[in-house]
Design a protein around this motif. Structure first.
Motif: not given
Length: 155
Positions: A79-82, A148-155
């Protein structure tokens, strides 16, 4: 939408790079084989390099392959990474808007207003500098898609 932008931008970058390779090859050939250096190829290569560099930076930004220092991100919870990634994207959007779009548009406008043209090709320099606001707009589009798609682009 991102896939369409990626495809078009990728094809355009390949086209520009091909033109640059052809221009530089012709420059070398005309200088050494024909003993008469071509007058416009150096300028063509220079301006193509500007466009390739700026549009390539936008493309790489959209692919998330740009240079970054990744020290803090892996140590944070998801959540903090996002939140961190979103804050970074907002900063990138701000920079792209104020520096690339606003500053670049002012540069284009001033050059068109003054009527400055390139020496060998005699094309308006505003056309060359148009790469700045176009690249800024592309970076903003890519970063908004990522926001708009934060989880999709999270490493």
């Amino acid at each position: 939408m991102k896939l369409i932008i990626d495809k078009i931008l990728g094809i355009f970058l390949v086209f520009l790079m091909s033109l640059m390779v052809f221009a530089v090859t012709w420059q070398v050939f005309s200088r050494y084989a024909l003993q008469s250096s071509s007058s416009f190829t150096e300028e063509v290569a220079r301006y193509l390099l500007i466009w390739i560099g700026l549009l390539g930076a936008a493309y790489i930004s959209g692919q998330r392959q740009h240079l970054s220092i990744d020290i803090l991100g892996p140590k944070l919870k998801e959540s903090n990474r996002i939140k961190l990634r979103s804050a970074i994207n907002v900063l990138i959007i701000g920079f792209s808007f104020f520096v690339l779009i606003i500053g670049g548009s002012n540069l284009v406008y001033v050059n068109y207003l003054l009527g400055q043209t390139s020496a060998a090709l005699n094309i308006p320099l505003g056309t060359i500098y148009l790469a700045l606001p176009i690249s800024g707009a592309l970076v903003i589009v890519y970063k908004i898609i990522e926001l708009l798609n934060p989880k999709k682009y999270l490493v």
